[in-house]
Design a protein around this motif. Sequence first.
Motif, PDB file in Angstrom:
ATOM      1  N   LEU A 186      96.710  11.332   8.002  1.00  0.00           N
ATOM      2  CA  LEU A 186      96.833   9.934   7.418  1.00  0.00           C
ATOM      3  C   LEU A 186      95.744   9.777   6.480  1.00  0.00           C
ATOM      4  O   LEU A 186      95.849   9.452   5.301  1.00  0.00           O
ATOM      5  N   SER A 187      94.471  10.450   6.892  1.00  0.00           N
ATOM      6  CA  SER A 187      93.419  10.461   5.902  1.00  0.00           C
ATOM      7  C   SER A 187      93.733  11.410   4.671  1.00  0.00           C
ATOM      8  O   SER A 187      93.458  10.962   3.597  1.00  0.00           O
ATOM      9  N   CYS A 188      94.392  12.549   4.875  1.00  0.00           N
ATOM     10  CA  CYS A 188      94.708  13.238   3.776  1.00  0.00           C
ATOM     11  C   CYS A 188      95.861  12.703   2.971  1.00  0.00           C
ATOM     12  O   CYS A 188      95.622  12.682   1.552  1.00  0.00           O
ATOM     13  N   LEU A 189      96.713  11.801   3.532  1.00  0.00           N
ATOM     14  CA  LEU A 189      97.788  10.935   2.600  1.00  0.00           C
ATOM     15  C   LEU A 189      97.136   9.716   1.983  1.00  0.00           C
ATOM     16  O   LEU A 189      97.430   9.655   0.603  1.00  0.00           O
ATOM     17  N   VAL A 190      96.032   9.100   2.405  1.00  0.00           N
ATOM     18  CA  VAL A 190      95.292   8.250   1.623  1.00  0.00           C
ATOM     19  C   VAL A 190      94.513   8.854   0.487  1.00  0.00           C
ATOM     20  O   VAL A 190      94.500   8.475  -0.664  1.00  0.00           O
ATOM     21  N   LEU A 191      94.023  10.023   0.675  1.00  0.00           N
ATOM     22  CA  LEU A 191      93.215  10.713  -0.248  1.00  0.00           C
ATOM     23  C   LEU A 191      94.298  11.329  -1.366  1.00  0.00           C
ATOM     24  O   LEU A 191      93.737  11.002  -2.512  1.00  0.00           O
ATOM     25  N   PHE A 192      95.405  11.593  -1.043  1.00  0.00           N
ATOM     26  CA  PHE A 192      96.459  12.135  -1.853  1.00  0.00           C
ATOM     27  C   PHE A 192      96.716  10.877  -3.015  1.00  0.00           C
ATOM     28  O   PHE A 192      96.826  11.302  -4.134  1.00  0.00           O
ATOM     29  N   PHE A 193      96.798   9.689  -2.499  1.00  0.00           N
ATOM     30  CA  PHE A 193      97.330   8.417  -3.112  1.00  0.00           C
ATOM     31  C   PHE A 193      96.218   8.141  -4.119  1.00  0.00           C
ATOM     32  O   PHE A 193      96.274   7.832  -5.163  1.00  0.00           O
ATOM     33  N   PHE A 194      94.839   8.082  -3.559  1.00  0.00           N
ATOM     34  CA  PHE A 194      93.729   8.047  -4.588  1.00  0.00           C
ATOM     35  C   PHE A 194      93.583   8.884  -5.402  1.00  0.00           C
ATOM     36  O   PHE A 194      93.300   8.502  -6.820  1.00  0.00           O
ATOM     37  N   LEU A 195      93.450  10.229  -5.183  1.00  0.00           N
ATOM     38  CA  LEU A 195      93.343  11.351  -6.254  1.00  0.00           C
ATOM     39  C   LEU A 195      94.411  11.149  -7.430  1.00  0.00           C
ATOM     40  O   LEU A 195      94.253  11.592  -8.658  1.00  0.00           O
ATOM     41  N   LEU A 196      95.693  10.888  -6.957  1.00  0.00           N
ATOM     42  CA  LEU A 196      96.767  10.832  -7.903  1.00  0.00           C
ATOM     43  C   LEU A 196      96.502   9.576  -8.749  1.00  0.00           C
ATOM     44  O   LEU A 196      96.733   9.638 -10.216  1.00  0.00           O
ATOM     45  N   TRP A 197      96.042   8.333  -8.441  1.00  0.00           N
ATOM     46  CA  TRP A 197      95.786   7.115  -9.211  1.00  0.00           C
ATOM     47  C   TRP A 197      94.555   7.666  -9.988  1.00  0.00           C
ATOM     48  O   TRP A 197      94.636   7.112 -11.109  1.00  0.00           O
ATOM     49  N   PHE A 198      93.642   8.399  -9.360  1.00  0.00           N
ATOM     50  CA  PHE A 198      92.312   8.615 -10.318  1.00  0.00           C
ATOM     51  C   PHE A 198      92.826   9.526 -11.442  1.00  0.00           C
ATOM     52  O   PHE A 198      92.471   9.286 -12.641  1.00  0.00           O
ATOM     53  N   TRP A 199      93.692  10.686 -11.192  1.00  0.00           N
ATOM     54  CA  TRP A 199      94.132  11.242 -12.386  1.00  0.00           C
ATOM     55  C   TRP A 199      94.970  10.725 -13.348  1.00  0.00           C
ATOM     56  O   TRP A 199      94.711  10.778 -14.441  1.00  0.00           O
ATOM     57  N   ASN A 200      95.746   9.804 -12.913  1.00  0.00           N
ATOM     58  CA  ASN A 200      96.822   9.091 -13.822  1.00  0.00           C
ATOM     59  C   ASN A 200      96.056   7.928 -14.703  1.00  0.00           C
ATOM     60  O   ASN A 200      96.376   7.898 -15.818  1.00  0.00           O
ATOM     61  N   ARG A 201      94.685   7.552 -14.026  1.00  0.00           N
ATOM     62  CA  ARG A 201      94.086   6.660 -14.874  1.00  0.00           C
ATOM     63  C   ARG A 201      93.153   7.423 -16.294  1.00  0.00           C
ATOM     64  O   ARG A 201      93.131   7.107 -17.221  1.00  0.00           O
ATOM     65  N   TYR A 202      92.704   8.601 -15.934  1.00  0.00           N
ATOM     66  CA  TYR A 202      92.000   9.528 -16.800  1.00  0.00           C
ATOM     67  C   TYR A 202      92.630  10.641 -17.376  1.00  0.00           C
ATOM     68  O   TYR A 202      92.297  10.797 -18.654  1.00  0.00           O
ATOM     69  N   LYS A 203      93.502  11.403 -16.661  1.00  0.00           N
ATOM     70  CA  LYS A 203      94.373  12.247 -17.313  1.00  0.00           C
ATOM     71  C   LYS A 203      93.202  13.334 -17.880  1.00  0.00           C
ATOM     72  O   LYS A 203      92.344  13.982 -16.901  1.00  0.00           O
ATOM     73  N   GLU A 204      93.437  13.823 -18.919  1.00  0.00           N
ATOM     74  CA  GLU A 204      92.466  14.774 -19.891  1.00  0.00           C
ATOM     75  C   GLU A 204      91.132  14.340 -19.905  1.00  0.00           C
ATOM     76  O   GLU A 204      90.409  15.153 -20.010  1.00  0.00           O
ATOM     77  N   ARG A 205      90.815  13.054 -19.713  1.00  0.00           N
ATOM     78  CA  ARG A 205      89.493  12.414 -19.660  1.00  0.00           C
ATOM     79  C   ARG A 205      88.855  12.654 -18.218  1.00  0.00           C
ATOM     80  O   ARG A 205      87.465  12.181 -18.025  1.00  0.00           O
ATOM     81  N   THR A 206      89.278  13.233 -17.432  1.00  0.00           N
ATOM     82  CA  THR A 206      88.822  13.311 -15.838  1.00  0.00           C
ATOM     83  C   THR A 206      87.649  14.178 -15.958  1.00  0.00           C
ATOM     84  O   THR A 206      87.704  15.081 -16.548  1.00  0.00           O
ATOM     85  N   PRO A 207      86.413  13.482 -15.572  1.00  0.00           N
ATOM     86  CA  PRO A 207      85.361  14.420 -15.514  1.00  0.00           C
ATOM     87  C   PRO A 207      85.558  15.729 -14.905  1.00  0.00           C
ATOM     88  O   PRO A 207      85.993  15.523 -13.542  1.00  0.00           O
ATOM     89  N   ARG A 208      85.290  16.646 -15.232  1.00  0.00           N
ATOM     90  CA  ARG A 208      85.371  17.986 -14.796  1.00  0.00           C
ATOM     91  C   ARG A 208      84.673  18.325 -13.518  1.00  0.00           C
ATOM     92  O   ARG A 208      83.354  18.355 -13.479  1.00  0.00           O
TER      93      ARG A 208
END
Length: 282
Positions: A186-208
């Motif tokens: 469940l912890s990994c599933l929560v992380l998955f949705f958070f990272l997907l949201w994070f990437w979707n917000r910044y995409k190519e501007r995601t801090p490396r």
Amino acid sequence: MLQYVIWDVNPEIFHIGSFSVRWYGLLFALGFLIGMQIMTYIFQKENKPVADTDTLLIYMVVATILGARFGHFLFYEPEVILKNPLEVILPPYRGLASHGATIGILTGLWLYSRRKESRLTNQTFLWVTDRIVITVALGGASIRLGNLMNSEIVGRPTDVPWAFIFMNNTEYAKIPRHPAQLYESLSCLVLFFFLLWFWNRYKERTPRGSMLGIFLIWVFSLRFFYEYLKENQVPFEDSLPLNVGQILSIPAVLLGIYFLIRSYRNPVVIPEPQDESKEIKS
């Protein structure tokens, strides 16, 4: 209130003769297959060559399995490497270590990025790892669910109402225990949705390196504390102040903090497209 969960699931889905299909193997494979679709979507959105995802999948599969296998024997059964090194790569695959898989994946992605770090594709190591951790988080959730189906990596005895009694685990049967596999899944599933949201917000501007840092901090900080709820995997851990999983999680968290700090000290600068209509013709 629950009066414990009687966990009596058959780890085998079906078998034909000596060939069997198990929940663990199915969930392990699904993690890669779904992850492949997610990476294809990411490559499309960021204008990367979609054909490269096939190569990336090969690197990921090989790096994950070899890293997890070698890590298991290196960290938990080092004597096997000296006595029978072929057991690391030959079936039956009776041990996979997540810390070893992490090292293997990072190594594999470094090798992959060396081939793709050109001006044409610009798939640097941190660009690739920041996106691949989305799929790794989902894969981690699938694998821990597979551990639950196998009634392995069980928790310590407890009287919480959601405790599981693992009937198919002969060593720990008939005693209510923490469903530690479910906690981690469940912890990994929560992380998955958070990272997907994070990437979707910044995409190519995601801090490396930011998503890699978040992944390492989240997964291995929780892993450190979950180990207090789990039975030790090998007997020699009983004499240690911290078990192997906790010891290996500390440098992983520190590495995550390094990548996270580094990412915000080196922001991504994407040049704005030039407006050709404003150019003055000579």
